[in-house]
Design a protein around this motif. Structure first.
Motif, mmCIF file in Angstrom:
data_model
loop_
_atom_site.group_PDB
_atom_site.id
_atom_site.type_symbol
_atom_site.label_atom_id
_atom_site.label_comp_id
_atom_site.label_asym_id
_atom_site.label_seq_id
_atom_site.Cartn_x
_atom_site.Cartn_y
_atom_site.Cartn_z
ATOM 1 N N THR A 107 50.126 32.169 32.093
ATOM 2 C CA THR A 107 50.829 31.462 31.052
ATOM 3 C C THR A 107 50.357 30.240 30.531
ATOM 4 N N GLY A 108 49.108 29.705 31.226
ATOM 5 C CA GLY A 108 48.731 28.471 30.839
ATOM 6 C C GLY A 108 47.543 28.720 30.357
ATOM 7 N N SER A 109 46.973 30.039 29.969
ATOM 8 C CA SER A 109 45.625 30.206 29.280
ATOM 9 C C SER A 109 45.875 31.383 28.321
ATOM 10 N N VAL A 110 44.663 31.754 27.584
ATOM 11 C CA VAL A 110 44.670 32.718 26.463
ATOM 12 C C VAL A 110 44.770 34.089 27.122
ATOM 13 N N VAL A 111 45.082 34.140 28.517
ATOM 14 C CA VAL A 111 45.442 35.512 28.967
ATOM 15 C C VAL A 111 46.591 35.926 28.513
ATOM 16 N N ALA A 112 47.643 35.023 28.349
ATOM 17 C CA ALA A 112 48.917 35.433 28.054
ATOM 18 C C ALA A 112 48.874 35.871 26.489
ATOM 19 N N LEU A 113 48.166 35.493 25.740
ATOM 20 C CA LEU A 113 48.013 35.534 24.304
ATOM 21 C C LEU A 113 47.261 37.118 24.065
ATOM 22 N N ILE A 114 46.112 37.200 24.725
ATOM 23 C CA ILE A 114 45.541 38.590 24.759
ATOM 24 C C ILE A 114 46.443 39.623 25.195
ATOM 25 N N PHE A 115 47.032 39.385 26.305
ATOM 26 C CA PHE A 115 48.075 40.359 26.921
ATOM 27 C C PHE A 115 49.155 40.753 25.971
ATOM 28 N N ALA A 116 49.762 39.769 25.307
ATOM 29 C CA ALA A 116 50.605 39.998 24.165
ATOM 30 C C ALA A 116 50.370 40.823 22.878
ATOM 31 N N PHE A 117 49.091 40.430 22.591
ATOM 32 C CA PHE A 117 48.509 41.142 21.544
ATOM 33 C C PHE A 117 48.185 42.609 21.942
ATOM 34 N N CYS A 118 47.791 42.893 22.953
ATOM 35 C CA CYS A 118 47.593 44.070 23.427
ATOM 36 C C CYS A 118 48.723 44.899 23.410
ATOM 37 N N VAL A 119 49.640 44.437 23.971
ATOM 38 C CA VAL A 119 51.169 45.208 24.244
ATOM 39 C C VAL A 119 51.447 45.569 22.691
ATOM 40 N N ARG A 120 51.152 44.596 21.860
ATOM 41 C CA ARG A 120 51.702 44.973 20.398
ATOM 42 C C ARG A 120 51.040 46.021 19.627
ATOM 43 N N PHE A 121 49.636 45.676 19.925
ATOM 44 C CA PHE A 121 48.730 46.418 18.930
ATOM 45 C C PHE A 121 48.203 47.584 19.491
ATOM 46 N N VAL A 122 48.491 47.848 20.640
ATOM 47 C CA VAL A 122 47.754 49.194 21.286
ATOM 48 C C VAL A 122 48.120 50.431 20.677
ATOM 49 N N ALA A 123 49.406 50.329 19.902
ATOM 50 C CA ALA A 123 49.845 51.523 19.431
ATOM 51 C C ALA A 123 48.923 51.778 17.929
ATOM 52 N N ILE A 124 48.655 50.920 17.475
ATOM 53 C CA ILE A 124 47.808 50.998 16.284
ATOM 54 C C ILE A 124 46.522 51.862 16.627
ATOM 55 N N ALA A 125 45.738 51.435 17.669
ATOM 56 C CA ALA A 125 44.644 52.049 18.186
ATOM 57 C C ALA A 125 44.727 53.417 18.693
ATOM 58 N N ILE A 126 46.078 53.607 19.271
ATOM 59 C CA ILE A 126 46.550 54.943 19.855
ATOM 60 C C ILE A 126 46.810 56.109 18.553
ATOM 61 N N LEU B 225 48.490 30.528 52.378
ATOM 62 C CA LEU B 225 47.270 30.846 53.183
ATOM 63 C C LEU B 225 46.647 29.462 53.324
ATOM 64 N N GLY B 226 46.978 28.384 52.935
ATOM 65 C CA GLY B 226 46.537 26.967 53.070
ATOM 66 C C GLY B 226 45.344 26.448 51.940
ATOM 67 N N PHE B 227 45.438 27.277 50.737
ATOM 68 C CA PHE B 227 44.632 27.045 49.620
ATOM 69 C C PHE B 227 45.361 26.304 48.554
ATOM 70 N N LYS B 228 44.448 25.702 47.626
ATOM 71 C CA LYS B 228 45.036 24.841 46.370
ATOM 72 C C LYS B 228 45.341 25.991 45.332
ATOM 73 N N GLY B 229 46.642 26.265 44.774
ATOM 74 C CA GLY B 229 46.874 27.131 43.955
ATOM 75 C C GLY B 229 46.447 27.060 42.585
ATOM 76 N N PRO B 230 46.128 28.276 41.913
ATOM 77 C CA PRO B 230 45.393 28.143 40.570
ATOM 78 C C PRO B 230 46.054 27.551 39.384
ATOM 79 N N GLY B 231 47.297 27.202 39.858
ATOM 80 C CA GLY B 231 48.282 26.588 38.668
ATOM 81 C C GLY B 231 48.720 27.825 37.550
ATOM 82 N N LEU B 232 49.068 27.195 36.466
ATOM 83 C CA LEU B 232 49.328 28.497 35.537
ATOM 84 C C LEU B 232 48.175 29.242 34.978
ATOM 85 N N PHE B 233 47.798 29.997 35.722
ATOM 86 C CA PHE B 233 46.522 30.867 35.412
ATOM 87 C C PHE B 233 46.827 31.900 34.207
#
Length: 543
Positions: free
Chosen positions: A412-431, A402-410
């Protein structure tokens, strides 16, 4: 069940569960890609020893935990003696101790330069290691002992519950037939508790298979350390995925054993609460032996490590209590709070749809979402990295097109990956927590609400949420605690320069300087005590 459920609720549930199960599917797809040089080299050289060490570690930890838990569970459930009331909940405390913290404490105590060997040399006049034989703790056997000390409460809790719930009439019949307490235990109680013991051993085995920090500290190569080293050392995601698939195979095999044994559990007699007069009264000598054994287990598994940790924290408080410690605490707190909120929202969505939908297929999202809890932290991290890496590359390619500058490691390079991993692992406890609370709400309330013209959203907010408040709080609390303690996924997925209390404490353990990270470790342990206190209160209310 409400026939007028909007299809959008079901679609939202399926989309959310698909997102949560995506790391598992991505991991399996990556593991099925053609073989590469790194994995072939591992198979030809060190992989057999990794597998052998993992199997041996699981076996010895299970045996050790069983030997510690069984006598304690029997004594607490079926015998009456002094201090029993306090010991029965205190024996749960070792669950709050991270295994790698206990490993460091005992290594410091038992190493050649530690106080135990120094005292032995001073007493017996030994001058060098050649003068005496002392077991090396930095071995597979030492790692098994450390893990058994912190994991035995899984078996203890289930075994104690099984012994308590066994029919009083059968115990009385064994007494009438002249069975001693030992004979009653061996011939009656133990065979009846076998399914519960199998479940407890399976849980211990799964936790052992997932452990990374303890075996890493003791330099015992297992499959979990192999995944970590393959990713960080070789940078090879495909080989790490293949190793993770082997761990998954072991974990799902253990889950299958646990489910198979649980299916055998059938209750033919209504259990009766055991009154003090129904318990075996121990003699003074037997009481002394019971207190000695249970007290020694509690001391070595919790009191001694926690006391040493506390002494480190007090001695080095001035060096630890600084702006960095506050930042670490904020990082851990923020991650745990965000994970708890997201998991609670997802669990509420899954269980609400499952409750009010007439379609059997709408029960599938909650079951799929619960699969993530079976993933060990290192395996989960690799599973999360694969789809998030795809997303990062896709976003950057799209931005370039599209001709824009890419966001980089949006992702895998941020806490988004950590939060996603924690949710995948621990949502079963909440369920699990929300599901348990929903079972206490009568379906007639739903029908009355529909009769009064309430739509699904109004039913959820006006009827269900007030009644679910206690269960929601319990689920959020448990997810919060687990998020604070999670280490392997945090080590692999944390952004550059990001630390939380768990990674900070482990870093000092790895550098043999736990005293500087003791304050962070104390906070983790104290936070971990909260669900144990809550669990004990719940068990006491059910008696």
């Amino acid at each position: 069940m409400i026939l007028g459920l909007s299809r959008s609720w079901s679609v939202a549930g399926f989309c959310a569960s698909a997102l949560l199960v995506m790391p598992l599917l991505a991991l399996l797809l990556e593991a099925l890609t053609p073989d590469d040089a790194v994995f072939g080299h591992l198979m030809a050289t060190v992989l057999p020893s990794y597998i052998r060490n993992s199997v041996l570690l699981i076996f010895w930890v299970s045996i050790g935990a069983l030997l510690l838990a069984l006598p304690c569970a029997w004594l607490m459930a079926r015998c009456e003696f002094a201090l029993r009331r306090y010991l029965q909940w205190a024996l749960l405390l070792p669950l709050a101790m991270p295994g790698y913290i206990v490993a460091y404490v005992y290594t410091d105590l038992l190493d050649y330069a530690g106080p135990v060997q120094r005292a032995l040399r001073a007493v017996f006049g030994w001058d060098s290691p050649q003068d005496y034989v002392f077991p090396d703790i930095r071995t597979l056997g030492g790692a098994a002992c450390m893990l058994a000390l912190v994991l035995f409460p899984y078996i203890y809790l289930l075994a104690r519950t099984a012994f308590v719930e066994q029919s009083l009439h059968l115990a009385q019949a064994s007494r009438i037939m002249g069975c001693s307490p030992w004979q009653s235990f061996w011939r009656l109680s133990l065979p009846m508790a076998r399914p519960a013991l199998a479940v407890g051993v399976a849980l211990v085995a799964m936790e052992t298979a997932a452990d990374f920090a303890t075996v890493s500290y003791f330099a015992v190569p297992t499959l979990t350390t192999a995944v970590y080293d393959t990713w960080l050392g070789y940078g090879n995601l495909t080989a790490a995925a293949k190793l993770s698939a082997i761990i998954l195979l072991v974990v799902f095999l253990l889950i299958g054993i646990e489910r198979f044994e649980r299916r055998k559990q059938q209750l033919f007699q209504k259990p009766t609460a055991h009154q003090p007069q129904d318990l075996y009264r121990l003699s003074p000598m037997q009481t002394l032996l019971a207190l000695g054994f249970c007290g020694a287990v509690l001391c070595f598994a919790f009191v001694l490590p926690f006391g040493i940790l506390l002494s480190y924290a007090v001695k080095y408080f001035a060096q630890s209590w600084d702006a960095r410690f506050w930042q670490l605490s904020v990082n851990s707190l923020s991650l745990a709070l965000l994970t708890s909120a997201i998991c609670l929202g997802l669990a509420l969505l899954f269980m609400f749809v499952r409750r009010i939908s007439p379609r059997a297929s709408d029960a599938l999202p909650s079951r799929l979402a619960s699969l993530g809890y079976a993933l060990p932290g290192t395996v989960l991290a690799i599973g999360v990295l694969i789809p998030l890496t795809w997303l990062d590359f896709g976003l950057n390619h799209l931005a370039d097109w599209l001709g824009f500058k890419g966001p980089g490691l949006f992702f895998t390079g941020s806490v988004v990956a950590l939060i996603f991993a924690f949710c995948v692992r621990f949502v079963a406890i909440a369920i699990g927590s929300v599901e348990s609370s929903y079972k206490r709400i009568s379906p007639s309330l739903d029908r009355v609400s529909v009769t009064l013209g309430q739509r699904p959203r109004q039913l959820l907010t006006r009827v269900h949420l007030p009644l679910l408040a206690k269960g929601l709080f319990a689920g959020a609390l448990l997810v919060f605690i687990e998020s604070m303690k999670e280490l392997p996924a945090a080590l692999l997925l944390r952004p550059i320069g990001f630390e939380n209390l768990a990674t900070f404490a482990f870093q000092y353990v790895s550098d043999e300087k736990l005293e500087y990270g003791a304050l962070a470790a104390i906070v983790i342990v104290l936070v971990g005590l909260v669900p144990l206190i809550y669990l004990n209160r719940s068990l006491e209310q059910q008696r």
